[in-house]
Scaffold this motif. Structure first.
Motif, PDB file in Angstrom:
ATOM      1  N   VAL A   1       0.835  -1.171   0.074  1.00 42.25           N
ATOM      2  CA  VAL A   1      -0.055  -0.177  -0.070  1.00 42.25           C
ATOM      3  C   VAL A   1       0.902   1.124  -0.040  1.00 42.25           C
ATOM      4  N   ILE A   2       0.738   2.182  -1.037  1.00 37.36           N
ATOM      5  CA  ILE A   2       1.190   3.561  -0.745  1.00 37.36           C
ATOM      6  C   ILE A   2      -0.067   4.623  -0.559  1.00 37.36           C
ATOM      7  N   ASP A   3       0.292   5.118   0.390  1.00 37.58           N
ATOM      8  CA  ASP A   3      -0.497   6.164   0.710  1.00 37.58           C
ATOM      9  C   ASP A   3       0.080   7.669   0.617  1.00 37.58           C
ATOM     10  N   ILE A   4      -0.377   8.339  -0.452  1.00 33.42           N
ATOM     11  CA  ILE A   4       0.204   9.387  -0.842  1.00 33.42           C
ATOM     12  C   ILE A   4      -0.698  10.908  -0.254  1.00 33.42           C
ATOM     13  N   GLY A   5      -0.056  11.667   0.602  1.00 38.32           N
ATOM     14  CA  GLY A   5      -1.008  12.727   1.359  1.00 38.32           C
ATOM     15  C   GLY A   5      -0.320  14.039   0.599  1.00 38.32           C
ATOM     16  N   GLY A   6      -0.266  15.066   1.838  1.00 39.62           N
ATOM     17  CA  GLY A   6      -0.003  16.171   1.273  1.00 39.62           C
ATOM     18  C   GLY A   6       1.441  16.594   1.130  1.00 39.62           C
ATOM     19  N   THR A   7       2.114  15.997   2.323  1.00 41.48           N
ATOM     20  CA  THR A   7       3.578  16.292   2.371  1.00 41.48           C
ATOM     21  C   THR A   7       4.372  14.961   2.318  1.00 41.48           C
ATOM     22  N   THR A   8       3.647  13.654   3.032  1.00 42.55           N
ATOM     23  CA  THR A   8       4.809  12.441   2.666  1.00 42.55           C
ATOM     24  C   THR A   8       3.956  11.259   2.046  1.00 42.55           C
ATOM     25  N   SER A   9       4.448  10.101   1.704  1.00 42.71           N
ATOM     26  CA  SER A   9       4.013   8.908   1.208  1.00 42.71           C
ATOM     27  C   SER A   9       4.360   7.879   2.277  1.00 42.71           C
ATOM     28  N   ASP A  10       3.463   7.111   2.846  1.00 38.80           N
ATOM     29  CA  ASP A  10       3.631   6.102   3.548  1.00 38.80           C
ATOM     30  C   ASP A  10       3.491   4.938   2.985  1.00 38.80           C
ATOM     31  N   VAL A  11       4.513   3.841   2.980  1.00 31.05           N
ATOM     32  CA  VAL A  11       4.504   2.359   2.206  1.00 31.05           C
ATOM     33  C   VAL A  11       4.474   1.362   3.385  1.00 31.05           C
ATOM     34  N   GLY A  12       3.784   0.636   3.118  1.00 27.06           N
ATOM     35  CA  GLY A  12       3.561  -0.505   4.021  1.00 27.06           C
ATOM     36  C   GLY A  12       3.117  -1.885   3.246  1.00 27.06           C
ATOM     37  N   ILE A  13       3.078  -3.203   4.086  1.00 30.63           N
ATOM     38  CA  ILE A  13       2.743  -4.227   3.345  1.00 30.63           C
ATOM     39  C   ILE A  13       1.458  -4.946   4.385  1.00 30.63           C
ATOM     40  N   LEU A  14       0.399  -5.227   3.548  1.00 24.61           N
ATOM     41  CA  LEU A  14      -0.639  -5.737   4.279  1.00 24.61           C
ATOM     42  C   LEU A  14      -0.492  -7.386   4.204  1.00 24.61           C
ATOM     43  N   ARG A  15      -0.894  -7.822   5.484  1.00 23.01           N
ATOM     44  CA  ARG A  15      -0.742  -9.240   5.445  1.00 23.01           C
ATOM     45  C   ARG A  15      -1.866 -10.004   6.255  1.00 23.01           C
TER      46      ARG A  15
ATOM     47  N   VAL B   1      -1.570  -1.101  -3.941  1.00 25.66           N
ATOM     48  CA  VAL B   1      -2.680  -0.287  -4.040  1.00 25.66           C
ATOM     49  C   VAL B   1      -2.297   1.179  -3.520  1.00 25.66           C
ATOM     50  N   GLY B   2      -2.625   2.229  -4.444  1.00 33.24           N
ATOM     51  CA  GLY B   2      -2.438   3.422  -4.333  1.00 33.24           C
ATOM     52  C   GLY B   2      -3.714   4.231  -3.720  1.00 33.24           C
ATOM     53  N   VAL B   3      -3.455   4.784  -2.530  1.00 36.79           N
ATOM     54  CA  VAL B   3      -4.620   5.749  -1.677  1.00 36.79           C
ATOM     55  C   VAL B   3      -4.115   6.912  -1.161  1.00 36.79           C
ATOM     56  N   GLY B   4      -5.266   7.757  -0.942  1.00 41.59           N
ATOM     57  CA  GLY B   4      -4.822   9.083  -0.485  1.00 41.59           C
ATOM     58  C   GLY B   4      -4.861  10.073  -2.024  1.00 41.59           C
TER      59      GLY B   4
ATOM     60  N   LEU C   1       4.421  -0.191 -11.134  1.00 47.84           N
ATOM     61  CA  LEU C   1       5.584   0.216 -11.074  1.00 47.84           C
ATOM     62  C   LEU C   1       6.536  -0.980 -11.608  1.00 47.84           C
ATOM     63  N   ASP C   2       7.658  -0.628 -12.444  1.00 47.67           N
ATOM     64  CA  ASP C   2       8.812  -1.540 -12.940  1.00 47.67           C
ATOM     65  C   ASP C   2       9.169  -2.358 -11.871  1.00 47.67           C
ATOM     66  N   GLY C   3       9.106  -3.534 -12.005  1.00 44.20           N
ATOM     67  CA  GLY C   3      10.023  -4.472 -11.319  1.00 44.20           C
ATOM     68  C   GLY C   3       9.217  -4.721  -9.853  1.00 44.20           C
ATOM     69  N   VAL C   4       8.054  -4.320  -9.789  1.00 45.93           N
ATOM     70  CA  VAL C   4       7.100  -4.422  -8.339  1.00 45.93           C
ATOM     71  C   VAL C   4       5.896  -5.098  -8.560  1.00 45.93           C
ATOM     72  N   GLY C   5       4.908  -4.310  -9.471  1.00 46.31           N
ATOM     73  CA  GLY C   5       3.765  -4.891  -9.964  1.00 46.31           C
ATOM     74  C   GLY C   5       2.819  -3.821 -10.348  1.00 46.31           C
ATOM     75  N   PRO C   6       1.370  -4.154 -10.502  1.00 44.78           N
ATOM     76  CA  PRO C   6       0.268  -3.289 -11.168  1.00 44.78           C
ATOM     77  C   PRO C   6      -0.015  -2.257  -9.809  1.00 44.78           C
ATOM     78  N   VAL C   7      -0.425  -1.097  -9.991  1.00 48.28           N
ATOM     79  CA  VAL C   7      -0.998  -0.333  -9.396  1.00 48.28           C
ATOM     80  C   VAL C   7      -2.452  -0.264  -9.271  1.00 48.28           C
ATOM     81  N   ILE C   8      -3.583  -0.324  -8.205  1.00 51.51           N
ATOM     82  CA  ILE C   8      -4.752  -0.292  -8.299  1.00 51.51           C
ATOM     83  C   ILE C   8      -5.156   0.833  -7.516  1.00 51.51           C
ATOM     84  N   ARG C   9      -5.972   1.750  -7.937  1.00 49.04           N
ATOM     85  CA  ARG C   9      -6.600   2.905  -7.184  1.00 49.04           C
ATOM     86  C   ARG C   9      -8.120   2.481  -7.114  1.00 49.04           C
TER      87      ARG C   9
END
Length: 522
Positions: A270-284, A405-408, A418-426
């Motif tokens: 998950v990539i959460d892009i807000g106004g100032t930063t982007s937070d990246v984490g893994i869902l399990r 999954v792109g949110v924010g 994303l090259d070398g990673v996988g598809p982006v879903i919004r």
């Protein structure tokens, strides 16, 4: 119906959920007192989708209020740290390596007293009740507002912390006491630091809880109020007032839980892009993966439960530096975006301008960015994609592609792959995924301690720990029929006696709401 609210540093997002559907959503500016932004957001939800107060089953809020107070070194209680340890561990006293401004803000004082245990459970020295009473009298005269008690190896044996708390409470009845074995894990300094931080926020937690109750009262909403915690589940206001440190990562975890629900994916990045930063984490299994190492918070090393989330300085308000080849961030215009971005008539080139110029977002006046060089726009988007891909790649545990999954609101900056990673879903409603995550949050119960496992009884001990985790979830408000085990880990500890094993089990269930009377449902 449920109301989910996420209070960020720039915006307060809110959603009204009718079952799994978003009935109304809004994004308002966060106010300094937090409650102002919540009040405005609730009024907007009511305008979009009128509802009766009794139709609301629960209000779930995620807030950065406590972590901001720590980072800003503001609104912290006068705190005393008591370590039960003597004659051991005196070389590194409480507050060692703390930023001086933070210790000064909480008027932090350190005190050592007899007590504690060795790693094998043997007592270092007995508790000195007379010394604790003398210390309590001294703290009372100094006007201490909160106390943090840490005993050496209390996760192995917490008896001395509990006894000390009883003695101190009798002498200081109006002073909250935080115990380290209920907050952190094995690792004396990190656990002690987490406990001190928690203690310094107890007074603020009481004020925030009172303010939130007042805001809901203005809208005649009497539904239960919960705050989201670091693992993406809920806790009631009484628990928040006791453990405010548990809310520190509620923003990223709300976004990740919202991403799981909106996308239907339980194992993804998950990539959460807000106004100032982007937070990246893994869902399990639909929940954020937890960090297994010490986490630094406001310059202080801690080891309480935190999600494994990494942040980078890329957001909708990030400045674009043309002198560096269209590099985006890490500096940002933040809450000044509506005044300073080009699409709003300002003079600063931001990531939002890049998104609008590329046709990825409809915000502001697009004609104001038509003159941007297409090659520069592509270069800025490539910079964002490359850095996001590198960050996700550093967090995944295999070389296989993983959906992202792109949110924010700023996730429009991401490409479709994303090259070398996988598809982006919004997914739909991606901009308010954080509020959705708060609204659909469940209730958890966790067991994380060391058990003595006799030969042939391993399965029995695991079953007992599972049942304890389930019971804790139900006690916290989960519907018994919905509780399930979502995470389990048992690790033998060879240097402790009695076949000692650290067992960590998390049980999660849906929030149980009180049935309405016939009059309410008519």
């Amino acid at each position: 119906m449920r109301i989910g609210i996420d209070v960020g540093g720039t915006n307060t997002d809110a959603v009204l959920m009718n079952g799994d559907a978003v009935a109304a959503a809004t994004k308002k500016h966060t106010t300094g007192d937090v409650t102002g932004g919540i009040r405005t957001a609730l009024a907007e939800l009511l305008r979009q989708h009128p509802f009766a107060p009794e139709e609301v089953d629960g209000v779930m809020i995620g807030t950065t209020h406590f972590i901001n107070a720590l980072v800003e070194a503001d609104r912290l209680a006068r705190t005393a740290a008591i370590r039960l340890c003597l004659p051991a561990t005196a070389a590194l006293p409480p507050f060692v390596e703390w930023p001086q401004r933070l210790r000064t803000a909480m008027h932090g004082t350190a005190h050592l007293a007899p007590g504690g245990h060795e790693f094998n459970g043997r007592q270092i020295s007995p508790l000195d009740e007379r010394e604790l009473r003398r210390l309590a009298s001294e703290l009372g005269e100094a006007g201490v507002e909160s106390v943090a008690v840490t005993s050496v190896f209390s996760p192995v044996n917490a008896d001395l912390e509990e006894q000390a708390a009883q003695i101190l409470a009798a002498e200081l009845p109006d002073v909250p006491i935080s115990l380290s074995h209920r907050i952190g894990r094995v690792g004396l300094l990190e656990r002690e630091n987490a406990t001190i931080i928690n203690a310094s926020l107890r007074r603020l937690a009481a004020q925030v809880a009172s303010g939130l109750r007042d805001v809901l009262g203005e809208f005649s909403i009497s539904a239960p109020l919960f705050l989201s915690q670091n693992d993406g589940t809920l806790m009631d206001l009484d628990t928040v007032q006791e453990y405010p440190v548990s809310t520190f990562a509620s923003g990223p975890t709300n976004s990740m839980r919202g991403a799981a629900v909106l996308s239907g994916l339980k194992d993804c990045a998950v990539i959460d892009i807000g106004g100032t930063t982007s937070d990246v984490g893994i869902l399990r299994a639909g929940f954020p993966r937890e960090a297994n190492t010490a986490v630094e918070v406001a310059g202080v090393r801690t080891n309480f439960r935190m999600p494994d989330v990494v942040s980078i300085g890329i957001g909708g308000g990030s400045r674009v530096h043309l002198a560096e080849g269209a590099r985006v961030g890490p500096d940002s215009v933040g809450y000044r975006l509506p005044q300073e971005a080009l699409v709003f008539g300002g003079s600063v080139l931001t990531a939002t301008d890049i998104a609008v110029a590329a046709g990825r977002a409809e915000i502001g006046d697009r004609s104001l960015v038509r003159g941007l060089d297409p090659a520069m726009v592509r270069a800025a988007l490539s910079d964002i994609a490359a850095r996001a891909a590198a960050l996700v790649d550093s967090m995944r545990t295999s070389a296989e592609e993983i959906p992202v999954v792109g949110v924010g609101g700023g996730s429009a900056l991401l490409p479709e792959h994303l090259d070398g990673v996988g598809p982006v879903i919004r997914p739909e409603n991606f901009a308010v995924a954080n509020a959705v995550g708060a609204a659909i949050a469940q209730v958890s119960g966790e067991v994380d301690r060391i058990f003595a496992v006799e030969p042939g009884r391993r399965q029995n001990v695991l079953d007992e720990a599972r049942q304890e985790a389930v019971d804790r979830a139900v006690a916290a408000g989960a519907s018994p029929s919905s509780v399930e085990i979502v995470d389990q880990d048992d690790v033998p500890i060879p240097y402790l006696p009695g076949n000692a094993t650290r067992i960590r089990i998390k049980a999660v269930g849906d929030l149980q709401t009180a049935p309405r009377s016939a009059k309410e449902t008519r």
